[in-house]
Design an enzyme around this catalytic site. Sequence first.
Site, short mmCIF file in Angstrom:
data_model
loop_
_atom_site.label_atom_id
_atom_site.label_comp_id
_atom_site.label_asym_id
_atom_site.label_seq_id
_atom_site.Cartn_x
_atom_site.Cartn_y
_atom_site.Cartn_z
N GLY A 119 0.73 -1.30 -0.28
CA GLY A 119 0.10 0.21 0.16
C GLY A 119 0.86 1.37 0.73
O GLY A 119 0.31 2.27 0.40
N SER A 120 2.37 1.63 -0.49
CA SER A 120 2.62 2.23 -0.58
C SER A 120 1.91 3.76 -1.46
O SER A 120 1.83 4.79 -0.78
CB SER A 120 4.81 2.18 -1.13
OG SER A 120 4.22 1.75 -3.13
N ASN A 121 1.51 2.85 -2.89
CA ASN A 121 0.41 4.10 -3.46
C ASN A 121 -0.43 4.57 -2.57
O ASN A 121 -0.62 5.85 -2.42
CB ASN A 121 0.38 3.35 -4.42
CG ASN A 121 1.07 3.64 -5.61
OD1 ASN A 121 1.30 4.57 -6.37
ND2 ASN A 121 2.01 2.10 -5.95
N MET A 142 -4.39 -7.21 -6.83
CA MET A 142 -4.15 -8.73 -7.54
C MET A 142 -4.81 -9.23 -7.73
O MET A 142 -5.45 -10.89 -7.72
CB MET A 142 -3.06 -9.56 -6.38
CG MET A 142 -2.25 -8.51 -6.10
SD MET A 142 -1.01 -7.35 -7.53
CE MET A 142 -0.66 -9.12 -7.54
N ARG A 143 -5.97 -8.96 -8.00
CA ARG A 143 -7.60 -9.66 -8.61
C ARG A 143 -8.12 -8.90 -9.68
O ARG A 143 -8.10 -7.37 -10.18
CB ARG A 143 -8.44 -9.77 -7.34
CG ARG A 143 -8.54 -10.76 -6.69
CD ARG A 143 -9.37 -10.63 -5.11
NE ARG A 143 -9.08 -12.00 -4.58
CZ ARG A 143 -8.79 -12.68 -5.14
NH1 ARG A 143 -9.26 -13.32 -5.37
NH2 ARG A 143 -8.58 -13.35 -3.91
N LEU A 144 -8.41 -9.45 -10.57
CA LEU A 144 -9.32 -9.13 -11.58
C LEU A 144 -10.71 -8.37 -11.69
O LEU A 144 -11.39 -8.52 -10.49
CB LEU A 144 -9.53 -10.20 -12.91
CG LEU A 144 -8.68 -10.36 -14.23
CD1 LEU A 144 -8.65 -11.38 -14.75
CD2 LEU A 144 -7.82 -8.94 -14.42
N ILE A 145 -11.11 -7.24 -11.98
CA ILE A 145 -12.00 -6.53 -11.68
C ILE A 145 -13.25 -7.12 -13.06
O ILE A 145 -13.08 -7.60 -14.46
CB ILE A 145 -12.00 -5.14 -11.79
CG1 ILE A 145 -11.32 -4.27 -10.93
CG2 ILE A 145 -13.48 -4.38 -11.60
CD1 ILE A 145 -11.64 -4.15 -9.21
N ASN A 190 -6.11 2.08 -12.58
CA ASN A 190 -5.18 1.19 -12.34
C ASN A 190 -3.74 1.87 -12.61
O ASN A 190 -3.62 2.09 -13.53
CB ASN A 190 -5.32 -0.30 -12.95
CG ASN A 190 -4.40 -0.85 -12.53
OD1 ASN A 190 -3.42 -1.38 -11.26
ND2 ASN A 190 -3.77 -1.73 -13.65
N HIS A 218 0.40 0.81 -13.34
CA HIS A 218 0.97 -0.43 -13.81
C HIS A 218 2.39 -0.14 -13.76
O HIS A 218 3.21 0.56 -14.39
CB HIS A 218 0.48 -1.06 -14.52
CG HIS A 218 1.14 -2.87 -14.92
ND1 HIS A 218 0.89 -3.76 -14.38
CD2 HIS A 218 2.30 -2.39 -16.06
CE1 HIS A 218 2.32 -4.84 -15.05
NE2 HIS A 218 2.53 -4.12 -15.97
C1 GRF Z 1 2.95 -1.14 -7.34
O1 GRF Z 1 4.29 -1.29 -8.47
C2 GRF Z 1 1.50 -0.84 -8.76
O2 GRF Z 1 2.41 -0.17 -10.34
C3 GRF Z 1 1.05 -2.33 -8.77
O3 GRF Z 1 1.17 -2.89 -7.68
C4 GRF Z 1 2.30 -2.16 -7.16
C5 GRF Z 1 1.29 -1.93 -5.56
O4 GRF Z 1 2.83 -1.21 -4.73
N1 GRF Z 1 0.22 -2.33 -9.60
P1 GRF Z 1 1.99 -1.09 -3.39
O5 GRF Z 1 1.57 -2.04 -3.01
O6 GRF Z 1 1.11 0.45 -3.39
O7 GRF Z 1 3.18 -0.75 -2.57
#
Ligand code: GRF
Length: 208
Positions: free
Chosen positions: A19-21, A97-100, A114, A116
């Site tokens: 969850g760093s994002n 980590m799941r398809l919607i 999303n 990526h």
């Molecule tokens: C990120 O690298 C994002 O691009 C990918 O999953 C990762 C999630 O990282 N979809 P975090 O959990 O937000 O640290």
Amino acid sequence: MSGAAHRPFRIAVFASGSGSNFQALVDAVAAGKLDVTIELLVCDKPQARVVERAAQAGVNAFVFRPKEYASRAEYEAEILRLLEERQIDLIVLAGYMRLITATLIDPYYGRIINIHPALLPSFPGVNGIAQALEYGVKVTGVTVHFVDGGMDTGPIIAQRAVEVANDDSEETLGAKLHRVEHELYPAVIGAIRDGRVHLDGRHVKVTS
Ligand code: GRF
């Protein structure tokens, strides 16, 4: 616009891991750099670090175990109810980590994004960072895109390039990509909030 008339722009973040994002969004809101309300975290992994981050930030979380539902359609229907109840304007996938599927995409198409860690359409799916290293590309990067029914196939909103150094490992390259993600995602969400992102078929125009 008068303060009273100003309705907050409500986002729900979906995540499965660190969850760093998610944290970058919380921090951008706290710093006054992103004018949205993070209304909800949706997480399919009760042990994920992002659940702690949400608690610390005071963000409501819907944490579920997919195995406890008869089908994906069933838990997505429950998520949809929550999104509607909370009048969510934008679904932000951040390491979910799941398809919607259609249960969520049909009512929210054009309002689900999303991020990526590669320059799509190269290296979709899991391990985008490892795939890029393995292939030997000199430049990779970050993509933010609208979500359709495919795996990382939706219309591209924004991309940033990141150079791959000779001695980059998954860890060092991952750290560089994360830094870019943490800047790019709040910026794109702010642009959507401001009505500056225009989706037209496969093409997206971002205006200033
Ligand atoms: C990120 O690298 C994002 O691009 C990918 O999953 C990762 C999630 O990282 N979809 P975090 O959990 O937000 O640290």
